[in-house]
Enzyme design. Structure first.
Site, short mmCIF file in Angstrom:
data_model
loop_
_atom_site.label_atom_id
_atom_site.label_comp_id
_atom_site.label_asym_id
_atom_site.label_seq_id
_atom_site.Cartn_x
_atom_site.Cartn_y
_atom_site.Cartn_z
N GLU A 122 56.89 50.14 64.10
CA GLU A 122 56.46 50.76 65.19
C GLU A 122 55.61 50.15 66.26
OE1 GLU A 122 56.16 55.39 63.97
OE2 GLU A 122 54.23 54.37 63.22
N SER B 87 58.17 56.97 70.05
CA SER B 87 58.98 57.70 71.12
C SER B 87 60.51 57.97 70.95
CB SER B 87 58.75 57.29 72.40
OG SER B 87 57.65 57.15 72.83
N ASN C 209 56.16 62.54 61.13
CA ASN C 209 54.71 62.49 60.83
C ASN C 209 54.07 63.20 61.83
OD1 ASN C 209 52.19 61.56 61.00
ND2 ASN C 209 52.64 59.57 61.77
N TRP C 210 53.65 64.26 61.12
CA TRP C 210 52.86 65.56 62.13
C TRP C 210 51.65 65.11 62.64
CZ3 TRP C 210 54.20 70.60 58.95
CH2 TRP C 210 55.60 70.72 59.09
N LYS C 211 51.15 63.85 62.14
CA LYS C 211 49.93 63.33 62.64
C LYS C 211 48.80 64.60 62.36
CE LYS C 211 51.89 59.87 65.47
NZ LYS C 211 51.94 59.13 66.48
N GLU D 132 47.70 53.75 64.05
CA GLU D 132 46.42 54.55 64.48
C GLU D 132 45.24 54.55 63.48
OE1 GLU D 132 48.67 58.19 64.90
OE2 GLU D 132 49.56 57.52 66.87
N GLY E 87 57.05 60.90 65.48
CA GLY E 87 55.87 61.55 65.94
C GLY E 87 56.16 62.84 66.52
N GLY E 88 56.08 62.96 67.64
CA GLY E 88 55.76 64.04 68.87
C GLY E 88 57.18 64.82 68.40
N GLY F 292 53.98 57.53 71.28
CA GLY F 292 53.63 58.64 72.15
C GLY F 292 53.52 58.34 73.57
N HIS G 207 49.63 52.86 59.27
CA HIS G 207 49.75 53.30 60.38
C HIS G 207 49.03 52.66 61.38
CE1 HIS G 207 50.87 55.83 64.12
NE2 HIS G 207 51.89 56.22 63.48
P1 13P Z 1 55.78 59.33 68.75
O1 13P Z 1 57.30 59.56 68.01
O2 13P Z 1 55.15 60.45 69.19
O3 13P Z 1 55.78 58.27 69.56
O4 13P Z 1 54.95 58.58 67.38
C1 13P Z 1 55.67 57.76 66.59
C2 13P Z 1 54.64 57.51 65.32
O5 13P Z 1 53.57 56.78 65.41
C3 13P Z 1 55.33 57.91 63.95
O6 13P Z 1 54.27 57.55 63.00
#
Ligand code: 13P
Length: 258
Positions: A175, A220, A12-14, A105, A241-242, A181, A103
């Protein structure tokens, strides 16, 4: 993970990577993936921002990169006066296979409720794609001992009442919000426990879907934590994510031994 279910690792590149950067990243990823093999039953999906979907799709198809195209969100209607929105129908036309929905977010910053998430799932399924439905608790909910109740409720709101074969085809992503993050990964035991609870919740309304439904962990995830997490029998992959913004790190997670 259970061998029959296979493992899905989703990047997930956000809101990262413009389309030039996205092209570079997918090409790097392609070179690494094509230089070796994937463990059997392993699948990868990439979820760039909407503005990079077409670029990534073209690179994936022309270079035969073994990844499925994914999106991060969609609207529940197919078309209409919804300025700024993108429909599931539009995503399906780009050969998108997986769409993240619910998600945390989006729930937190854009007010998405369980009801909105359910309508988005309807749209994703209507267009033959697979929703990756995110669920998870806040730190306060975990500390109050309410994590499982919250997560089970989100699972029911998303999937209860749908035909068993539909439930079986969906991906759930656990999640925990406090792990996203933050560099604070859930312990393998905590992640496994909640993923097992999620599967048992599915068993309450769609018993024959429990063996097939895939449950990812996200929060993470790194190459250092992936292998231990994947040892959990109810963890069928990751929503990353990251670490998915670094081709080398993502490929290490993709190749983690189960
Ligand atoms: P991180 O891997 O950056 O913690 O993000 C997780 C996430 O929200 C994937 O959708």
């Amino acid at each position: 993970m259970l061998a029959e279910r296979g493992v899905l690792v989703s990047g997930n590149w956000k809101m990262n990577e413009n389309h030039f950067e996205a092209l570079k990243l997918v090409q790097e990823l392609g070179a690494l993936l094509l230089a070796g093999t994937l463990p059997p039953g392993r699948e990868v999906s990439l979820h760039p921002p909407f503005t990079s979907l077409r670029t990534v799709q073209t690179a994936v198809e022309s270079d035969h990169i073994p990844v499925a195209l994914g999106a991060q969100n969609c609207h529940w209607e197919d078309r209409g006066a919804y300025t700024g929105e993108v429909s599931a129908e539009m995503l399906a036309k780009l050969n998108v296979r997986y769409v993240i929905t619910g998600h945390s977010e989006r729930r937190q910053y854009f007010g998405e409720t369980d009801e909105v998430v359910a309508r988005k799932i309807d749209a994703i399924l209507r267009h033959g794609m697979v929703p990756i439905v995110c669920v998870g608790e806040t730190l306060a909910e975990r500390e109050a001992g309410d994590a499982e109740t919250k997560v089970r409720g989100q699972v029911r709101a998303a999937l209860e009442g749908r035909p068993t074969e539909v439930v079986a085809s969906v991906v759930l992503a656990y999640e925990p919000i406090w792990a996203i993050g933050t560099g604070r990964t859930a312990t393998p035991a905590d992640a496994q426990e909640m993923c097992a609870a999620i599967r048992s919740e599915v068993g309450h309304f769609a018993p024959s879907a429990t063996a097939a439904i895939r449950v990812q962990y996200g929060g993470s995830v790194t190459p250092e934590t992936a292998e231990e997490l994947l040892a959990g029998e109810d963890i069928d992959g990751f929503l990353v994510g990251g670490a998915s913004l670094d081709a080398q790190r993502l490929v290490s997670i993709v190749r983690a031994r189960a």
